[in-house]
Design an enzyme around this catalytic site. Structure first.
Site, PDB file in Angstrom:
ATOM      1  N   GLU A 111       0.114 -11.236 -11.837  1.00 25.64           N
ATOM      2  CA  GLU A 111       1.415 -11.559 -11.226  1.00 25.64           C
ATOM      3  C   GLU A 111       2.598 -10.927 -11.955  1.00 25.64           C
ATOM      4  O   GLU A 111       3.636 -10.656 -11.349  1.00 25.64           O
ATOM      5  CB  GLU A 111       1.609 -13.075 -11.148  1.00 25.64           C
ATOM      6  CG  GLU A 111       0.731 -13.761 -10.101  1.00 25.64           C
ATOM      7  CD  GLU A 111      -0.618 -14.175 -10.642  1.00 25.64           C
ATOM      8  OE1 GLU A 111      -0.984 -13.763 -11.764  1.00 25.64           O
ATOM      9  OE2 GLU A 111      -1.325 -14.935  -9.942  1.00 25.64           O
TER      10      GLU A 111
ATOM     11  N   PHE B 278      -3.323 -30.192  -9.431  1.00 24.51           N
ATOM     12  CA  PHE B 278      -3.967 -28.918  -9.785  1.00 24.51           C
ATOM     13  C   PHE B 278      -3.009 -27.753  -9.513  1.00 24.51           C
ATOM     14  O   PHE B 278      -2.410 -27.666  -8.451  1.00 24.51           O
ATOM     15  CB  PHE B 278      -5.258 -28.747  -8.984  1.00 24.51           C
ATOM     16  CG  PHE B 278      -5.935 -27.430  -9.239  1.00 24.51           C
ATOM     17  CD1 PHE B 278      -6.448 -27.126 -10.496  1.00 24.51           C
ATOM     18  CD2 PHE B 278      -6.042 -26.477  -8.238  1.00 24.51           C
ATOM     19  CE1 PHE B 278      -7.054 -25.906 -10.748  1.00 24.51           C
ATOM     20  CE2 PHE B 278      -6.655 -25.262  -8.473  1.00 24.51           C
ATOM     21  CZ  PHE B 278      -7.160 -24.966  -9.737  1.00 24.51           C
ATOM     22  N   GLN B 279      -2.870 -26.874 -10.492  1.00 22.34           N
ATOM     23  CA  GLN B 279      -1.986 -25.706 -10.423  1.00 22.34           C
ATOM     24  C   GLN B 279      -0.538 -26.095 -10.116  1.00 22.34           C
ATOM     25  O   GLN B 279       0.169 -25.376  -9.405  1.00 22.34           O
ATOM     26  CB  GLN B 279      -2.500 -24.670  -9.421  1.00 22.34           C
ATOM     27  CG  GLN B 279      -3.831 -24.037  -9.887  1.00 22.34           C
ATOM     28  CD  GLN B 279      -4.189 -22.764  -9.177  1.00 22.34           C
ATOM     29  OE1 GLN B 279      -3.890 -22.607  -7.997  1.00 22.34           O
ATOM     30  NE2 GLN B 279      -4.848 -21.852  -9.878  1.00 22.34           N
TER      31      GLN B 279
ATOM     32  N   LYS C 141       3.103 -26.444  -0.227  1.00 22.79           N
ATOM     33  CA  LYS C 141       2.122 -26.013   0.775  1.00 22.79           C
ATOM     34  C   LYS C 141       2.351 -26.667   2.137  1.00 22.79           C
ATOM     35  O   LYS C 141       2.237 -26.019   3.177  1.00 22.79           O
ATOM     36  CB  LYS C 141       0.700 -26.316   0.279  1.00 22.79           C
ATOM     37  CG  LYS C 141      -0.367 -25.689   1.169  1.00 22.79           C
ATOM     38  CD  LYS C 141      -1.744 -25.738   0.539  1.00 22.79           C
ATOM     39  CE  LYS C 141      -2.742 -24.998   1.434  1.00 22.79           C
ATOM     40  NZ  LYS C 141      -4.092 -25.013   0.859  1.00 22.79           N
TER      41      LYS C 141
ATOM     42  N   MET D 240       8.099   1.813 -32.717  1.00 25.69           N
ATOM     43  CA  MET D 240       9.454   1.359 -33.039  1.00 25.69           C
ATOM     44  C   MET D 240       9.415   0.296 -34.141  1.00 25.69           C
ATOM     45  O   MET D 240      10.248   0.301 -35.049  1.00 25.69           O
ATOM     46  CB  MET D 240      10.144   0.814 -31.783  1.00 25.69           C
ATOM     47  CG  MET D 240      11.627   0.522 -31.974  1.00 25.69           C
ATOM     48  SD  MET D 240      12.555   1.983 -32.489  1.00 25.69           S
ATOM     49  CE  MET D 240      13.201   2.556 -30.924  1.00 25.69           C
TER      50      MET D 240
END
Lengths: 581, 168
Positions: A51, A113-114, A163, A478
């Site tokens: 993602e 969940f999630q 949802k 760097m």
């Protein structure tokens, strides 16, 4: 009108906004949306492999095209993975709309969940965010999201979609226009302030124009070039502003700041009138604030009032959109036939040319080992200066900014504000999707590239041919440079004892891999790679591991306290500077 | 210029969930002080009025005002310190009130400070006071320290004097 589901409403809204590409990754809470996407062909979904890459790709897409980037991720880890990319876009003011799935409204707050508190987690790194609790508010919220993301000082806007909202039905109505009583950015500058600014600008003996990413974002390049050439003043760009003024023009004195050119920083330090346009006086630009432009009176043009006088007090603030304000200034100057002080300007230019004569970007090339600067110079030559260049973060980023001369806006794409390693590759993919007819190269390093490697797979799936220019020095260059200068060469955790065979790796993903070890092979390899129009080519350049980025203003230093490659022995900075990073 | 002055900032904002968090978040993220904060819906239920007390030098206050204005939910705001304004705070104090002498003393103090006794038991008084913060501080100082059982303060709120009014 037949009621349709929230998911169908969302997809129709995207079409109304003219969205052609959406970058995302499916999951439980967004299944309904993916089902709605399946049933149509107008909006193409790009299935990334992580993602974070969805947000960077949408970001690169936005920076290359000027259109908002659109992202779709699932709840929980889908969102947390996306946060780095959202914060990256926020710091650089990139227009982006992120749709995130959420657990059903009835479960919110139940540690389902999630489930994460998406609105809470993203609040500090978005321009605004919404949680849609009722499908009847969905279309209007989407409209608001695009409006807020793309107007004023742009930025990412997140819309969290439980949802059940994507499943419930209502009649579809997309508002043509939206008005928010609490949000109306100032576009036109105040006429009185513009008049005062013009007077100050024309009274200058040692003027300097300093411009940033705001010129690119506001499409103000035409006006900037016209005004700068009308005045004949020297101009510098920030890292974010490169390309807004053609780098090959004589009036351009190079990038300024920590790794800016000698002439840019010296001219900043000594100027008597500073014209700051769409720039935000970032610490990488100013160095030590007390030593910043000590003799200058400052005009600052910015669409965001909070950018003005945040770090540096300015004398004439102008809130407004860059092209509008600059057009007004040009009109005043032309209408009244105003002229700058030619005599003073000639003297000033003589001084600047003297500084330019220091050739602060000169480096010692080698026949034996590839110098990273040389690779960028060859990349510039082979692409005739025309390619879109994305970069990751580190030494390679600075070399790309210094040695590739960007002549047009939206040609240079990098994470300037947040400094996100891993940005370059997905951003290049997004840029290529937005601008399929242009060559796109990702200048990266062996550290950064490994942070988003998995996107090579996405690039294969969607045929987005990008040339990956990996400046492979085996180090986190760097950080190593800072350890060399400021930590007595204690190279703590900056050397990769193991690196993959990037050629085989590229081939494993179905791309072309090339390993280049000799300076004499650099140009040929680049030519060969760019000749393969429809292939992604991974060019693994084995470069000098000891090369450092110069010039450099050490932390705590003033603009006139630059260290130059061949002149200065690097010494430890003072303690006060060490904390400044 | 460098003095950390106290400022009373009053904000009219969208009455939406999360709006308060945006303000609180801004202060913690940017390292600004919040001394007190009070918020409630207005006569227009779609709007909330939030009043906060902060401190900082001129430059910090300028940034706070600009950053607050930048929040999408903020409709309008006013720095009441910069104008002629009325400032009030509500305080509820529970004190000991045991025996004739202490009960009489508490009652007298409450009267002096224009307070009201809202609740009486055989051993306590609960006193309501309103006024500027300074006055409430003075009351607490006037009461014998051991006698104070509990103090609840609302935080300051305010409104401009005269015709000036903040509305959407």
């Amino acid at each position: 009108m037949e009621p349709i589901t929230g998911a169908e409403i969302l997809v129709r809204c995207l079409k109304e906004e003219g969205v052609e590409h959406i970058f995302g990754y499916p999951g439980g809470s967004v299944l309904h949306i993916y089902d709605a996407l399946y049933a149509q062909e107008d909006v193409q979904h790009i299935l990334v492999r992580h993602e974070q890459a969805a947000t960077h790709a949408a970001d690169g897409y936005a920076r290359a095209s000027g259109k908002p980037g659109v992202v779709l991720v699932t709840s929980g880890p889908g969102v947390t993975n996306a946060v780095t990319g959202i914060a990256t876009a926020y710091m650089d003011s990139i227009p982006m709309v992120i749709f995130s799935g959420q657990v059903p409204t009835a479960l919110i707050g139940n540690d389902a969940f999630q489930e994460v508190d998406t609105v809470g987690i993203t609040r500090p790194c978005v321009k605004h965010n919404f949680l849609v609790k009722d499908v009847r508010q969905l279309a209007e919220t989407v409209k608001k999201a695009f409006f807020i993301a793309t107007t004023g000082r742009p930025g990412p806007v997140l819309v969290d979609l439980p949802k059940d909202v994507t499943i419930s039905k209502t009649e579809y109505h997309y508002p043509k226009k939206i008005k928010l009583r609490s949000y109306s950015p100032t576009v036109r500058g105040h006429a009185g302030q513009i008049r005062k600014a013009v007077d100050l600008i024309l009274s200058a003996k040692r003027p300097m124009i300093y411009t940033g990413g705001g010129v690119v974002l506001s499409e103000g390049s035409t006006e900037l070039v016209e005004l700068t050439q009308l005045l004949g003043y020297p101009i510098t760009n920030t890292l974010m502003g490169l390309g807004a003024y053609p780098a090959t023009d004589r009036q351009f004195v190079g990038m300024l700041g920590m790794h800016g050119t000698y002439e840019a920083n010296m001219a900043m330090h000594d100027c008597d009138v500073l014209i700051a346009i769409g720039a935000r006086f970032d610490d990488r630009v100013t160095g030590k604030l007390e030593k910043f432009c000590p003799t200058a009176r400052i005009v600052h043009i910015d669409i965001d009032p909070s950018s003005i006088s945040k770090n540096v007090r300015v004398d004439i603030p102008i809130v407004g959109s860059v092209p509008h304000v600059l057009r007004s200034m040009i009109n005043v100057i032309r209408d009244e036939k105003l002229r700058p002080d030619a005599e003073a300007l000639a003297l000033w230019w003589r001084q600047i040319e003297q500084w330019r004569g220091m050739e602060s970007l000169r480096y010692r090339n080698s026949d034996a080992v590839i110098k990273p600067q040389f690779v960028i110079e060859q990349l510039y030559k082979v692409t005739a200066g025309q390619a879109i260049i994305t970069s990751d973060v580190g030494q390679h980023q600075m070399w790309a900014a210094q040695y590739y001369l960007f002549d047009r806006p939206r040609q240079w794409i990098n994470s300037g504000g947040l400094g996100t390693m891993g940005f370059g590759l997905p951003a290049a993919m997004g840029a290529k999707l937005a601008m399929p007819d242009q060559d796109v190269a990702c200048v990266t390093g062996d550290g950064s590239i490994q942070m988003m490697l998995q996107e090579l797979s996405t690039m294969k799936q969607y045929c987005t041919p990008v040339k990956i220019v990996n400046l492979n020095n085996g180090y986190l260059g760097m950080v190593r440079q800072w350890q060399e200068f400021f930590y007595q060469k204690r190279y703590s955790m900056t050397y990769f004892e193991a690196l993959p065979n990037f050629v085989m790796l590229a081939e494993a993903y179905g791309h072309v891999g090339m390993r280049i070890e000799k300076p004499g092979d650099v140009e040929g390899a680049l030519r060969e790679a760019f000749a393969m129009k429809d292939r992604t080519v991974f060019l693994d350049f084995i470069t000098d591991p000891s090369e450092n980025v110069f010039p450099m203003i050490p932390s705590g230093g003033g603009q006139n306290e630059m260290l130059l490659a061949e002149r200065d022995e690097m010494v430890s900075t003072h303690e006060e500077g060490m904390v400044l990073v | 210029m460098n003095n950390n002055n106290r400022h009373l900032i009053s904000i009219l904002m969208e009455n939406e969930s999360g709006a308060l968090s945006r303000v609180a978040n801004l202060f913690s993220a940017r390292g600004y002080n919040i001394e007190s904060l009070t918020v409630a819906p207005t006569d227009d239920p779609t709007l909330s009025r939030l009043t906060l007390v902060t401190s900082g030098n001129e430059q910090i206050i300028e940034q706070i005002v600009k950053q607050l204005n930048k929040l999408i939910d903020v409709v309008k705001l006013i720095d009441l310190t910069e104008t002629d304004a009325i400032e009030r705070e509500l305080m509820l104090v529970k004190t000991k009130a045991v025996g004739g002498e202490q009960r009489a003393e508490m009652k007298r103090l409450a009267e002096i400070f224009d307070g009201h006794i809202l609740d009486v038991t055989d051993s306590t008084y609960t006193i309501e006071l309103t006024g500027r913060g300074q006055k409430l501080d003075n009351f607490l100082r006037a009461v014998e320290k051991d006698a104070i059982l509990e103090v609840v303060r609302s935080g300051a709120t305010g409104i401009a004097r005269g015709q000036k009014a903040l509305h959407a």
